[in-house]
Design an enzyme around this catalytic site. Structure first.
Site, PDB file in Angstrom:
ATOM      1  CG  ASN A 270      -1.494   1.291   1.605  1.00  0.00           C
ATOM      2  OD1 ASN A 270      -2.473   1.744   1.026  1.00  0.00           O
ATOM      3  ND2 ASN A 270      -0.873   1.957   2.578  1.00  0.00           N
TER       4      ASN A 270
ATOM      5  CB  ALA B 141       4.030   5.995 -15.477  1.00  0.00           C
ATOM      6  CB  SER B 142       4.690   4.475 -10.343  1.00  0.00           C
ATOM      7  OG  SER B 142       3.686   5.133  -9.579  1.00  0.00           O
ATOM      8  CE  LYS B 143       0.051   4.094  -6.427  1.00  0.00           C
ATOM      9  NZ  LYS B 143       0.045   3.149  -5.290  1.00  0.00           N
TER      10      LYS B 143
ATOM     11  CE1 TYR C 112       0.430   7.890  -6.459  1.00  0.00           C
ATOM     12  CE2 TYR C 112      -1.366   8.206  -8.024  1.00  0.00           C
ATOM     13  CZ  TYR C 112      -0.909   7.756  -6.804  1.00  0.00           C
ATOM     14  OH  TYR C 112      -1.777   7.158  -5.923  1.00  0.00           O
TER      15      TYR C 112
ATOM     16  CB  ILE D 124      -9.389   7.522  -0.654  1.00  0.00           C
ATOM     17  CG1 ILE D 124      -9.666   6.517  -1.796  1.00  0.00           C
ATOM     18  CG2 ILE D 124      -9.860   6.966   0.698  1.00  0.00           C
ATOM     19  CD1 ILE D 124     -11.097   6.102  -1.995  1.00  0.00           C
TER      20      ILE D 124
ATOM     21  CB  SER E 200      -3.908   5.197  -8.409  1.00  0.00           C
ATOM     22  OG  SER E 200      -4.598   6.431  -8.554  1.00  0.00           O
TER      23      SER E 200
HETATM   24  P1  NAP Z   1      -0.826   8.301   2.962  1.00  0.00           P
HETATM   25  O1  NAP Z   1      -1.862   8.793   3.893  1.00  0.00           O
HETATM   26  O2  NAP Z   1       0.240   9.243   2.500  1.00  0.00           O
HETATM   27  O3  NAP Z   1      -0.137   6.990   3.575  1.00  0.00           O
HETATM   28  C1  NAP Z   1       0.950   6.377   2.930  1.00  0.00           C
HETATM   29  C2  NAP Z   1       1.919   5.907   3.969  1.00  0.00           C
HETATM   30  O4  NAP Z   1       3.026   5.280   3.280  1.00  0.00           O
HETATM   31  C3  NAP Z   1       2.524   7.062   4.795  1.00  0.00           C
HETATM   32  O5  NAP Z   1       2.625   6.717   6.155  1.00  0.00           O
HETATM   33  C4  NAP Z   1       3.898   7.219   4.155  1.00  0.00           C
HETATM   34  O6  NAP Z   1       4.859   7.796   5.016  1.00  0.00           O
HETATM   35  C5  NAP Z   1       4.237   5.781   3.830  1.00  0.00           C
HETATM   36  N1  NAP Z   1       5.356   5.667   2.901  1.00  0.00           N
HETATM   37  C6  NAP Z   1       5.701   6.549   1.913  1.00  0.00           C
HETATM   38  N2  NAP Z   1       6.821   6.131   1.315  1.00  0.00           N
HETATM   39  C7  NAP Z   1       7.198   4.983   1.919  1.00  0.00           C
HETATM   40  C8  NAP Z   1       8.286   4.107   1.746  1.00  0.00           C
HETATM   41  N3  NAP Z   1       9.225   4.344   0.824  1.00  0.00           N
HETATM   42  N4  NAP Z   1       8.372   3.017   2.531  1.00  0.00           N
HETATM   43  C9  NAP Z   1       7.441   2.779   3.478  1.00  0.00           C
HETATM   44  N5  NAP Z   1       6.393   3.590   3.710  1.00  0.00           N
HETATM   45  C10 NAP Z   1       6.276   4.681   2.927  1.00  0.00           C
HETATM   46  O7  NAP Z   1      -1.501   7.744   1.617  1.00  0.00           O
HETATM   47  P2  NAP Z   1      -2.946   7.084   1.292  1.00  0.00           P
HETATM   48  O8  NAP Z   1      -3.763   8.119   0.639  1.00  0.00           O
HETATM   49  O9  NAP Z   1      -3.455   6.298   2.430  1.00  0.00           O
HETATM   50  O10 NAP Z   1      -2.490   6.109   0.114  1.00  0.00           O
HETATM   51  C11 NAP Z   1      -2.447   4.694   0.243  1.00  0.00           C
HETATM   52  C12 NAP Z   1      -2.297   4.108  -1.136  1.00  0.00           C
HETATM   53  O11 NAP Z   1      -3.430   4.477  -1.945  1.00  0.00           O
HETATM   54  C13 NAP Z   1      -1.089   4.599  -1.912  1.00  0.00           C
HETATM   55  O12 NAP Z   1      -0.578   3.527  -2.680  1.00  0.00           O
HETATM   56  C14 NAP Z   1      -1.646   5.674  -2.818  1.00  0.00           C
HETATM   57  O13 NAP Z   1      -0.838   5.882  -3.956  1.00  0.00           O
HETATM   58  C15 NAP Z   1      -2.979   5.062  -3.160  1.00  0.00           C
HETATM   59  N6  NAP Z   1      -4.002   5.984  -3.646  1.00  0.00           N
HETATM   60  C16 NAP Z   1      -4.415   7.044  -2.898  1.00  0.00           C
HETATM   61  C17 NAP Z   1      -5.469   7.835  -3.349  1.00  0.00           C
HETATM   62  C18 NAP Z   1      -6.063   8.950  -2.519  1.00  0.00           C
HETATM   63  O14 NAP Z   1      -6.937   9.662  -3.015  1.00  0.00           O
HETATM   64  N7  NAP Z   1      -5.671   9.120  -1.258  1.00  0.00           N
HETATM   65  C19 NAP Z   1      -6.030   7.586  -4.606  1.00  0.00           C
HETATM   66  C20 NAP Z   1      -5.561   6.530  -5.366  1.00  0.00           C
HETATM   67  C21 NAP Z   1      -4.545   5.708  -4.876  1.00  0.00           C
HETATM   68  P3  NAP Z   1       5.138   9.387   4.892  1.00  0.00           P
HETATM   69  O15 NAP Z   1       3.832  10.063   5.208  1.00  0.00           O
HETATM   70  O16 NAP Z   1       6.212   9.628   5.882  1.00  0.00           O
HETATM   71  O17 NAP Z   1       5.541   9.601   3.450  1.00  0.00           O
END
Ligand code: NAP
Length: 258
Positions: A96, A163-165, A161, A194, A148
């Protein structure tokens, strides 16, 4: 059980949730623990991992906070060694953790591109590869990769972003094909917009072309999603019930992408 894989998990199911210290990872960690999994909350943010693990333990569950950068194989190995020693072999993995970036293509530099690929895509590869021996030994495993909706629809200023997803979706499909015979399923949850700290950082930084209220107003379900709604989908893929489901991408996106 013997060699008849896919219907029931071995004793002592242990889950690793990367990025478990915030947002959807935290919600997924909490829900997996409620469902009886021992959860390793792995995050680069040690405090966030600690807080979520404490919440799980306070609610009567079993959890271990572990700090690691998922793009760093040595750190991942060290973290998983602690998980195995404290909780046991890992049979559920939720990939995640990710970072995002907003930048028009013209200004996108190599270092940013490389970092997003290293965390968002290579991180999934590293952690999955490192837990694979545990799942192979058990003849049972569940890998859930968070992609994503932006990878499916495209998104302005988010080429690296998305492209990675997109890579995460392709990795999901290939690993599902490769690992199915071993009793290991690999699926992806593709979240929409979200309400998490990641999304709030983008909203507060005015990084979207229009206010977020205007964006979500166009969705069939016109609101932000909740982290718990993504956690529910992750826990389905991680469940015993999902033993015949693999290579799938489930959108949790209010109907905005299919
Ligand atoms: P978030 O609140 O930023 O939580 C992500 C967590 O991952 C944070 O604690 C972050 O730490 C940690 N992290 C970042 N880089 C890391 C690394 N290299 N190694 C280990 N941990 C790391 O994000 P979220 O919104 O819950 O996102 C969760 C997933 O959903 C992600 O894959 C995101 O791309 C995907 N997503 C999110 C959305 C959205 O609208 N929120 C939409 C589509 C997809 P730091 O805070 O210290 O960086």
């Amino acid at each position: 059980m013997g060699g008849f894989h896919g219907t029931s998990a071995p004793e002592g199911k242990v889950a690793v949730v990367t990025g478990g210290g915030s947002g959807m990872g935290a919600a997924t960690s909490l829900r997996l623990a409620r469902e009886g999994r021992a959860v390793a909350v792995l995050d680069i943010d040690a405090d966030g991992a600690e807080t979520v693990a404490e919440r799980i333990v306070a609610a009567g569950g079993k959890a271990l906070p572990v700090a690691a950068d998922i793009s760093n194989r040595d750190q991942v190995r060290a973290a998983l060694a602690r998980v195995r020693a404290d909780l046991g072999p890992v049979t559920i993995l939720v990939n995640n953790a990710a970072v995002e970036n907003f930048c028009p293509l013209g200004g996108l530099d190599d270092a940013t591109w490389d970092r997003l690929m290293a965390v968002n895509l290579k991180g999934c590869f590293i952690v999955t590869q490192e837990v694979l021996p545990d799942m192979e030994a058990a003849g049972w495993g569940r890998v859930v990769n968070i992609s994503s909706f932006g990878a499916q629809t495209g998104a302005p200023d988010m080429a690296a972003y998305t492209a990675s997803k997109g890579g995460v979706i392709a990795l999901t499909r290939s690993l599902a094909v490769e690992l199915g015979r071993k009793g290991i399923t690999v699926n992806s949850v593709s979240p929409g917009f979200i309400d998490t700290p990641m999304a709030r950082r983008a909203i507060d930084g005015n990084l979207f072309p229009v206010p977020f209220e205007q964006i979500v107003a166009t969705y069939p379900i016109p609101r932000l999603g909740r982290a718990e709604e993504v956690a529910a989908a992750c826990c389905f893929f991680a469940s015993e019930d999902a033993g015949y489901v693999t290579g799938q991408v489930l959108g949790v996106n209010g109907g905005t992408a299919f």
